[in-house]
Design a protein around this motif. Structure first.
Motif, PDB file in Angstrom:
ATOM      1  N   MET A 113      39.938  57.229  37.964  1.00 21.86           N
ATOM      2  CA  MET A 113      40.084  56.071  37.084  1.00 21.86           C
ATOM      3  C   MET A 113      40.019  54.781  37.889  1.00 21.86           C
ATOM      4  SD  MET A 113      42.685  56.950  33.962  1.00 21.86           S
ATOM      5  CE  MET A 113      41.976  55.616  32.983  1.00 21.86           C
ATOM      6  N   GLN A 114      39.453  53.780  37.272  1.00 21.15           N
ATOM      7  CA  GLN A 114      39.290  52.464  37.889  1.00 21.15           C
ATOM      8  C   GLN A 114      40.283  51.485  37.295  1.00 21.15           C
ATOM      9  OE1 GLN A 114      35.231  51.077  38.264  1.00 21.15           O
ATOM     10  NE2 GLN A 114      35.796  48.959  37.837  1.00 21.15           N
ATOM     11  N   GLY A 115      40.845  50.647  38.149  1.00 19.70           N
ATOM     12  CA  GLY A 115      41.787  49.650  37.674  1.00 19.70           C
ATOM     13  C   GLY A 115      41.707  48.376  38.485  1.00 19.70           C
ATOM     14  N   GLU A 116      42.429  47.362  38.027  1.00 16.25           N
ATOM     15  CA  GLU A 116      42.487  46.059  38.691  1.00 16.25           C
ATOM     16  C   GLU A 116      43.937  45.744  39.025  1.00 16.25           C
ATOM     17  OE1 GLU A 116      41.229  44.004  35.258  1.00 16.25           O
ATOM     18  OE2 GLU A 116      39.680  45.534  35.021  1.00 16.25           O
ATOM     19  N   ILE A 117      44.150  45.048  40.130  1.00 13.14           N
ATOM     20  CA  ILE A 117      45.504  44.647  40.523  1.00 13.14           C
ATOM     21  C   ILE A 117      45.494  43.153  40.825  1.00 13.14           C
ATOM     22  CG2 ILE A 117      47.332  44.942  42.231  1.00 13.14           C
ATOM     23  CD1 ILE A 117      46.603  47.862  42.391  1.00 13.14           C
ATOM     24  N   TYR A 118      46.450  42.454  40.254  1.00 16.60           N
ATOM     25  CA  TYR A 118      46.530  40.994  40.328  1.00 16.60           C
ATOM     26  C   TYR A 118      47.737  40.599  41.177  1.00 16.60           C
ATOM     27  CZ  TYR A 118      43.254  41.325  36.429  1.00 16.60           C
ATOM     28  OH  TYR A 118      42.170  41.625  35.632  1.00 16.60           O
ATOM     29  N   THR A 119      47.477  40.125  42.387  1.00 13.92           N
ATOM     30  CA  THR A 119      48.557  39.747  43.293  1.00 13.92           C
ATOM     31  C   THR A 119      48.524  38.247  43.541  1.00 13.92           C
ATOM     32  OG1 THR A 119      47.177  40.162  45.237  1.00 13.92           O
ATOM     33  CG2 THR A 119      48.539  41.994  44.434  1.00 13.92           C
ATOM     34  N   GLU A 120      49.703  37.685  43.850  1.00 13.09           N
ATOM     35  CA  GLU A 120      49.791  36.264  44.186  1.00 13.09           C
ATOM     36  C   GLU A 120      48.993  35.967  45.447  1.00 13.09           C
ATOM     37  OE1 GLU A 120      50.965  33.637  42.840  1.00 13.09           O
ATOM     38  OE2 GLU A 120      52.334  34.282  41.268  1.00 13.09           O
ATOM     39  N   ALA A 121      49.161  36.795  46.469  1.00 14.78           N
ATOM     40  CA  ALA A 121      48.469  36.578  47.742  1.00 14.78           C
ATOM     41  C   ALA A 121      47.040  37.093  47.661  1.00 14.78           C
ATOM     42  CB  ALA A 121      49.221  37.261  48.875  1.00 14.78           C
ATOM     43  N   ALA A 122      46.201  36.576  48.528  1.00 16.42           N
ATOM     44  CA  ALA A 122      44.793  36.963  48.546  1.00 16.42           C
ATOM     45  C   ALA A 122      44.633  38.397  49.028  1.00 16.42           C
ATOM     46  CB  ALA A 122      44.015  36.011  49.447  1.00 16.42           C
TER      47      ALA A 122
ATOM     48  N   ARG B 152      41.315  37.216  37.222  1.00 16.51           N
ATOM     49  CA  ARG B 152      40.897  37.061  38.613  1.00 16.51           C
ATOM     50  C   ARG B 152      41.665  38.048  39.488  1.00 16.51           C
ATOM     51  NH1 ARG B 152      42.368  31.688  37.984  1.00 16.51           N
ATOM     52  NH2 ARG B 152      43.683  31.890  39.826  1.00 16.51           N
ATOM     53  N   PRO B 153      41.296  39.329  39.447  1.00 18.30           N
ATOM     54  CA  PRO B 153      42.014  40.315  40.260  1.00 18.30           C
ATOM     55  C   PRO B 153      41.724  40.134  41.741  1.00 18.30           C
ATOM     56  CG  PRO B 153      40.123  41.333  39.211  1.00 18.30           C
ATOM     57  CD  PRO B 153      40.225  39.949  38.638  1.00 18.30           C
ATOM     58  N   GLU B 154      42.710  40.435  42.563  1.00 18.39           N
ATOM     59  CA  GLU B 154      42.504  40.437  44.007  1.00 18.39           C
ATOM     60  C   GLU B 154      41.995  41.808  44.469  1.00 18.39           C
ATOM     61  OE1 GLU B 154      42.553  38.051  46.150  1.00 18.39           O
ATOM     62  OE2 GLU B 154      43.219  36.499  44.761  1.00 18.39           O
TER      63      GLU B 154
ATOM     64  N   ASN C 223      40.754  44.597  32.203  1.00 19.02           N
ATOM     65  CA  ASN C 223      39.788  43.592  31.765  1.00 19.02           C
ATOM     66  C   ASN C 223      38.325  43.911  32.050  1.00 19.02           C
ATOM     67  OD1 ASN C 223      41.770  41.726  30.776  1.00 19.02           O
ATOM     68  ND2 ASN C 223      42.256  41.199  32.887  1.00 19.02           N
ATOM     69  N   TYR C 224      38.022  44.624  33.129  1.00 22.23           N
ATOM     70  CA  TYR C 224      36.640  44.690  33.594  1.00 22.23           C
ATOM     71  C   TYR C 224      35.944  45.994  33.207  1.00 22.23           C
ATOM     72  CZ  TYR C 224      37.009  40.416  36.316  1.00 22.23           C
ATOM     73  OH  TYR C 224      37.142  39.106  36.688  1.00 22.23           O
ATOM     74  N   THR C 225      34.680  45.862  32.786  1.00 18.94           N
ATOM     75  CA  THR C 225      33.805  46.998  32.534  1.00 18.94           C
ATOM     76  C   THR C 225      33.252  47.512  33.857  1.00 18.94           C
ATOM     77  OG1 THR C 225      33.200  46.251  30.318  1.00 18.94           O
ATOM     78  CG2 THR C 225      31.625  47.687  31.449  1.00 18.94           C
ATOM     79  N   SER C 226      33.088  48.819  33.973  1.00 17.72           N
ATOM     80  CA  SER C 226      32.566  49.428  35.189  1.00 17.72           C
ATOM     81  C   SER C 226      31.129  49.895  34.996  1.00 17.72           C
ATOM     82  CB  SER C 226      33.427  50.631  35.595  1.00 17.72           C
ATOM     83  OG  SER C 226      32.884  51.293  36.719  1.00 17.72           O
TER      84      SER C 226
ATOM     85  N   PRO D 102      33.467  50.804  29.489  1.00 19.79           N
ATOM     86  CA  PRO D 102      34.261  49.605  29.232  1.00 19.79           C
ATOM     87  C   PRO D 102      35.728  49.816  29.567  1.00 19.79           C
ATOM     88  CG  PRO D 102      33.866  50.776  27.188  1.00 19.79           C
ATOM     89  CD  PRO D 102      33.098  51.509  28.260  1.00 19.79           C
ATOM     90  N   ALA D 103      36.458  48.714  29.684  1.00 19.64           N
ATOM     91  CA  ALA D 103      37.904  48.802  29.845  1.00 19.64           C
ATOM     92  C   ALA D 103      38.484  49.538  28.644  1.00 19.64           C
ATOM     93  CB  ALA D 103      38.510  47.404  29.959  1.00 19.64           C
TER      94      ALA D 103
END
Length: 626
Positions: free
Chosen positions: A471-480, A498-500, A535-538, A570-571
């Motif tokens: 499975m594909q996912g996104e992770i959103y962190t404060e730091a780059a 805007r996932p990092e 959010n993102y389609t693969s 799709p997501a």
């Protein structure tokens, strides 16, 4: 616009985005360093309108200026890079004219003398001969050199570019040498040193920008532990793949060179332009990196590159939350419908995000993705959702395979320490996503709360040798991306999408470094692939393979598509792909939106077995990732 160097005009416009023109590919050998160059912003590019000169014809001659002639002694390799701008219109093959005349043996040739080419009156009347000084003046300012030639390109204002491209043209064919030296005695050019290939996954990334600091020209670190440092010490372990991004910070011409590694980037000119360079640190030692533009190293653009001996294998001390692709139950096969109990426990824990970095995951059963659930059409699924007592959040579960309010989420909102139950009937065969559906839903999904449930058709699926769960996912962190330590979640980046990090099975390297998948030549593989998102389609793709069968959108009622290269998921969607392994090697799982591989989205399927030269024959470079 048929004059010498008209190709530079077209190239400037192409790079600037004003035109989209097909152009030929330079067939000369490229250095083995991987490098990508990005154009400067629009303000740094050439204008598209011609500048007409009013100089009378009698005065049409090369005019002396204070600008020094580029002359000989330029860097031929850099000149070849500059010439790539010309090759859209000019050939170096004698007698082969294109949009512009051939540039074969141009040094020493009289202007407008190439047979079979229709030159403009201005160039025919110029009386020029293309010696080094004349070429330099023409490339500096074509309108001033030959007024009225209708050339819109303002010229190469950088002396280094003019010197380098002239050196390249001069080296291509030197007429005098060609006339006096027998071909048999002409020494062949030295072959570039062999370098180890690089993989799809750089081990270390650094970003530098050029700038002025402490009264000198310098490299300045950008991001990570080198942020703001002047000529920072860059380090790597022996054998690691290093990726360097150089950003032009002030507009002068620059490059970056690692001499002992035989790694050199293209030159970049114009503030905001950039280039990316990748190479393998092949031996330990104390080395240097520098800018090779004449005078820039002495002006201060030099730093230390330290390569340490290969370290022992690291022991991961953080909790490994990534689920192995092989962690799924066996096929159901032929049986009557029944009630299937599913126990899900929602667990919040700090787990490994990447090397040296952790993240606060929210999970089903302590792993990302959640457990692979398997039922058959007609089964009744009884779900018991228990929220761990030490959780800080309410959690729930929404099954896309369920028909009913919220897919079950309306009945499973569980406080910490509590348990909820919901039942649904599996009515339609297919592969479906499930996820937490507690507000903010996207936050819960992004933190890892998603999984797949397979509703098998009656009789099950055809047998294969291996089934894999990805499975594909996104992770959103404060730091780059790439920062070490415990990473904090960023609501702002989530809302702005805007996932990092992009990840397979929860973390960077989960299916490459930690749990690579394995199979053998001749075996068949089925991948259950889903996108948690949020959010993102693969564009799911396995490099080096063609999918024999694709159950598009997770549909198990229609015949599968055949012979598919890439499948869109799709997501919140899923698919099933199947293929047979014919050739040994490493097969790399990617989202073909390939920039995401730079943010962690890579998996590796290792295939062992005998070679099949009738299918694939070629030397696979060691260290290439394949």
């Amino acid at each position: 616009m048929r004059e010498f160097a008209v190709a530079i005009v077209f190239s400037a416009l192409v790079v600037g985005g004003a035109l989209l023109l097909p152009y030929s590919v330079d067939k000369s050998p490229m250095p083995q360093t991987v490098a990508v160059r990005q154009a400067a912003p629009e303000s740094a590019r050439a204008p598209t309108e011609p500048v007409q000169s009013t100089t009378p014809p009698a005065q049409r001659q090369v005019q002396n200026t204070a600008q020094p002639a580029a002359g000989a002694g330029g860097d031929r390799e850099q000149g070849r890079q500059v010439y790539r701008k010309c090759q859209a219109c000019h050939s170096l093959e004698a007698g082969k004219n294109g949009v512009g005349p051939t540039l074969a043996q141009i040094v020493g040739k009289r202007a407008a003398s190439e047979p079979g080419y229709a030159y403009s009156p201005a160039l025919r009347a110029s009386g020029l001969s293309w010696d080094v000084a004349t070429l330099d003046q023409y490339l500096l300012d074509p309108q001033k050199s030959v007024p009225g030639n209708k050339m819109p390109f303002p010229g190469l204002k950088t002396e280094n570019e003019r010197r380098d491209v002239i050196a390249y043209l001069e080296a291509s064919v030197t007429p005098a040498a060609a006339a006096t030296s027998p071909p048999a005695t002409t020494p062949a050019p030295a072959a570039p040193p062999q370098r180890g290939s690089v993989s799809y996954i750089p081990d270390i990334r650094y970003t530098l920008r050029s700038g002025i600091a402490e009264g000198r020209m310098v490299f300045i670190g950008s991001g990570g532990m080198i942020d703001g440092q002047i000529n920072p010490v860059l380090s790597a372990a022996e054998g690691q793949v290093v990726q360097i991004t150089l950003i032009n910070g002030e507009g002068a011409e620059h490059d970056i060179v690692f001499p002992e590694q035989s790694a050199k980037s293209p030159r970049i000119t114009g503030r905001g332009s950039s280039t990316t360079l990748a190479f393998r640190a092949e031996r330990a030692g104390d080395f240097a990196y520098l800018c090779s533009v004449p005078g820039h190293e002495l002006a201060g653009m030099k730093g230390q590159f330290l390569v340490t001996p290969r370290p022992p294998a690291q022991t991961v001390v953080e909790a490994v939350i990534s689920r192995e692709a092989t962690d799924l139950p066996p096929p159901i096969g032929t049986r009557a419908p029944q009630t299937v109990r599913v126990d899900l426990i929602t667990v919040e824990l700090e787990g490994r995000l990447a090397e040296g970095a952790t993240f606060g995951y929210w999970t089903f059963n302590g792993k990302v993705p959640g457990p692979f659930l398997r039922v058959r059409v007609g089964d009744t699924v009884e779900v018991h959702l228990k929220n761990a007592a030490d959780s800080s959040m309410i959690h729930s579960v929404d099954f896309h395979a369920a028909t009913g309010p919220g897919g079950g989420a309306a009945a499973t909102q569980a406080d910490p320490g509590h348990e909820k139950m919901v039942k649904f009937k599996a009515l339609v065969p297919g592969i479906y996503v499930y996820h937490c559906a507690t507000p903010m839903v996207a936050h819960h999904i992004a933190n890892g709360m998603y999984g797949l449930i397979l509703v098998e058709p009656e009789g099950g699926l055809p047998a294969v040798d291996h089934e894999l769960y990805v499975m594909q996912g996104e992770i959103y962190t404060e730091a780059a991306f790439g920062q070490r330590g415990s990473q904090e979640f960023s609501v702002e980046k989530l809302l702005h999408e805007r996932p990092e990090y992009f990840v397979f099975n929860g973390s960077v390297g989960a299916l490459s470094k930690l749990h690579p998948m394995k199979a053998k030549v001749g075996e068949t593989v089925r991948i259950f692939f889903g996108v948690g998102g949020p959010n993102y389609t693969s564009s799911f793709h396995v490099i080096g393979e063609i999918f024999d069968r694709v159950y598009n959108l997770g549909d198990l009622q229609s015949p599968p598509a055949r012979g598919v290269q890439t499948v869109t998921v799709p997501a919140g969607g899923a698919t099933i792909v199947e293929f047979k392994l014919d050739v040994p090697g490493n097969y790399i799982l990617v989202d073909h939106a390939l920039s995401r591989a730079e943010r962690g989205l890579v998996g590796i399927l290792q295939v062992e077995g005998d070679a099949k030269p009738e299918i694939f024959e070629g030397k696979v470079e060691p260290g290439s990732g394949h």
